[in-house]
Design an enzyme around this catalytic site. Sequence first.
Site, mmCIF file in Angstrom:
data_model
loop_
_atom_site.group_PDB
_atom_site.id
_atom_site.type_symbol
_atom_site.label_atom_id
_atom_site.label_comp_id
_atom_site.label_asym_id
_atom_site.label_seq_id
_atom_site.Cartn_x
_atom_site.Cartn_y
_atom_site.Cartn_z
ATOM 1 N N THR A 55 -5.308 -5.500 3.191
ATOM 2 C CA THR A 55 -4.011 -5.010 3.655
ATOM 3 C C THR A 55 -3.078 -4.754 2.482
ATOM 4 O O THR A 55 -2.323 -3.782 2.482
ATOM 5 C CB THR A 55 -3.370 -6.035 4.616
ATOM 6 O OG1 THR A 55 -3.413 -7.344 4.013
ATOM 7 C CG2 THR A 55 -4.118 -6.089 5.930
ATOM 8 N N LEU A 74 -11.686 -3.213 4.650
ATOM 9 C CA LEU A 74 -13.115 -3.429 4.419
ATOM 10 C C LEU A 74 -13.841 -3.898 5.676
ATOM 11 O O LEU A 74 -15.063 -3.892 5.732
ATOM 12 C CB LEU A 74 -13.323 -4.458 3.308
ATOM 13 C CG LEU A 74 -13.616 -3.911 1.906
ATOM 14 C CD1 LEU A 74 -13.746 -5.059 0.917
ATOM 15 C CD2 LEU A 74 -14.877 -3.067 1.896
ATOM 16 N N ILE A 94 -12.072 -15.791 4.082
ATOM 17 C CA ILE A 94 -10.960 -16.716 4.264
ATOM 18 C C ILE A 94 -10.550 -16.808 5.725
ATOM 19 O O ILE A 94 -10.033 -17.831 6.192
ATOM 20 C CB ILE A 94 -9.757 -16.290 3.381
ATOM 21 C CG1 ILE A 94 -8.660 -17.361 3.359
ATOM 22 C CG2 ILE A 94 -9.200 -14.960 3.845
ATOM 23 C CD1 ILE A 94 -9.005 -18.568 2.543
ATOM 24 N N HIS A 108 1.930 -13.338 9.008
ATOM 25 C CA HIS A 108 0.911 -12.359 8.654
ATOM 26 C C HIS A 108 1.401 -10.950 8.968
ATOM 27 O O HIS A 108 2.227 -10.737 9.864
ATOM 28 C CB HIS A 108 -0.392 -12.638 9.404
ATOM 29 C CG HIS A 108 -1.565 -11.889 8.864
ATOM 30 N ND1 HIS A 108 -1.890 -10.616 9.274
ATOM 31 C CD2 HIS A 108 -2.497 -12.240 7.932
ATOM 32 C CE1 HIS A 108 -2.961 -10.211 8.621
ATOM 33 N NE2 HIS A 108 -3.354 -11.167 7.801
ATOM 34 N N SER A 158 -10.731 -9.931 1.328
ATOM 35 C CA SER A 158 -11.223 -8.557 1.250
ATOM 36 C C SER A 158 -10.895 -7.920 -0.085
ATOM 37 O O SER A 158 -11.536 -6.944 -0.488
ATOM 38 C CB SER A 158 -10.635 -7.721 2.393
ATOM 39 O OG SER A 158 -9.229 -7.868 2.457
ATOM 40 N N CYS A 201 -2.542 17.109 -3.839
ATOM 41 C CA CYS A 201 -2.513 17.795 -5.135
ATOM 42 C C CYS A 201 -1.213 17.475 -5.858
ATOM 43 O O CYS A 201 -0.159 17.325 -5.230
ATOM 44 C CB CYS A 201 -2.644 19.305 -4.947
ATOM 45 S SG CYS A 201 -4.163 19.804 -4.115
#
Length: 708
Positions: A526, A502, A381, A271, A402, A123
């Site tokens: 990500t 995803l 990919i 990565h 994604s 909130c």
Amino acid sequence: MALSLSVTPSSSSSPTPNFKTTHLNFASQRRIHAISPLLKPFHCLQLSSRDLNPSSFSISAIASSSSSSQTTELVPHKLQRLVREFKSLTEPIDRLKWVLRHANLIPRMPDSSRTESNRVMGCTARVWLDAELGQDGKMRFSADSDSDVSKGMCSCLIQVLDSATPEEVLELKTEDLAELNVGLLGSERSRVNTWHNVLVSMQKKTRRLVAEREGKAPSFEPFPSLVLTSDGIEAQGSFAEAQAKFLFPEESRVQQLVKVLKEKKIGVSAHFYMDPEVQGVLTAAQKHWPHIHISDSLVMADAAVNMAKAGCQFIAVLGVDFMSENVRAILDQAGFGEVGVYRMSNETIGCSLADAASAPAYFNYLEAASTTPPSLHVVYINTALETKAFTHELVPTITCTSSNVVQTILQAFAQIPELNVWYGPDSYMGANIVKLFQQMTLMTDEEIASIHPKHNLDSIKSLLPRLHFFQEGTCIVHHLFNHEVVERIKYMYCDAFLTAHLEVPGEMFSLAMEAKQRGMGVVGSTKNILDFIELKVREAVDRNVDDHLQFVLGTESGMVTSIVAVIRSLVGSSSANSKVKVEIVFPVSSDSMSKTEGSSSVKLGDVALPVVPGVASGEGCSLHGGCASCPYMKMNSLNSLLKVCNNLPDVENVIGGFKAERFKRQTPQGKLIADVGCEPILHMRHFQAKKELPMELVNDVLSRESKR
């Protein structure tokens, strides 16, 4: 595995997304009417603003009905009356006054109840909620807020649910409140979310109270987590302790790496999911050597090209093998064939998704596509360059990520009439995409056009039968965000911010999508997850009040280093007396520690995939109750990076097995794999730049149809 996907939109007052966004809004009044008959339009009482006073008939009627122990009025009837009264006011200012007057119907909570454990997350204002289960089996609620608007919203919900049975409280859905969203405060979505977030908190407290009374409280231990404040970081649970251990590396280790990177002009493209020890060192080293890049797989090759342009002679790739293949191929395409590319192991650094796309079943799947023109293959990919090359010769192919897969598919259907799209290899992502498009059939043409300007209700309905996805490909990490993990999240963290990649299974996807509809979640890549967390923390810091933000990390735990860096930059830069607290929750077993000997496997359908032990840096993968760490990614250790760097240039071929070689083999049509495999990637690059498929690809699709 059967997927349980139940994504429900909220209201049509969500901010309108533009064509570029990948965070879709699936709000629709049509959906609300379809699933909640009691919220269909009514013949409403017409009240003017002068009728808005605490003694007005409708307000006092609801107040008395909610407080009287003799009432037998059901929750749906109370809500219907509330909605009817609300909708009878046609002007937003009158609705606002109506909400403000409802704030006067509940007393101020005592300070002893205005505690962190009673805070309602998500909130804009601070909201507190408390609950008790009476001896009569009915729920009693109390609430308060430092905003009269939020307090008025709480008052409305209390009037509906106070004295209700636990079953009635738990049966109410956030979408049932949609008619209370419209026209309250214009497009200020954060205020609207108060309805939903307070309801979720009511249900969480109800669920716990019932379980405690029945003596059936689940024996769930809290997930491990990292708690960040302006004072530092606290790790809760052994898994979190292992993650935190490497967030602040020794300076000597950092300088050791920086020295060799500078001397030998080595760039590092890594990565998000790599080992926490090396990621911690690399994050610290970025301050001293600019040619270190940490991102998702899409940007890794681009970063390598920029490093080569800046004079780097070698690129160290920290990822799985298809990532180093992509870097090698893109560097060659960009004219930097002399720049060496090195992996972090002389063994295969695999990936269950890439392996699935290389299996005979995947090519059998695409054989059907090749006989169903016009067809386009949209390949994730995260697949090998060889796969991209072979499939492109079989069916015209474009890669996706994604974050752009939804727009890629929508644009393809818009550009090529009667197209068939074949997505793969991630089965969960494919099912989730189909579910998203099914939800779009519940929208208006205007809502659909706001997502993609070339589509409407008819076109979305038309494309669904022509959208196919492979059903035998899974990421072993995201696969383990399973039912057990989801149930634990529902019971303990349903009111927290939920993030999900995803690639997660449908049940986890649905949970995060529901949270997204009320501003409490994100589903995407990500990068989408990182951006969402940064936004929510920034908003909390800007409010400059004490706050506790709890994020459930629904993807690989390697994300945590980048997440912590972003949070520390925001919380650490706030005023010294800031009380903003941010908690990153890992939905993983507390004893999910890596093993350094032996091996195990996880069975996906009829296929048993080996789980390679992670490096000995204190975390790994549990096959029971969830997993948050990719064992393949963890083969990228700091020792491996230092070994590669120290042996460059590799005159004596000490690290020959670490080199990412060029593909010299040919495709079935006699072309180089490296050349053909790059074409789907370049098609995606064109789409990203122009927001349309390249005509070369479109003509390829149509020409193959004409040849049949």
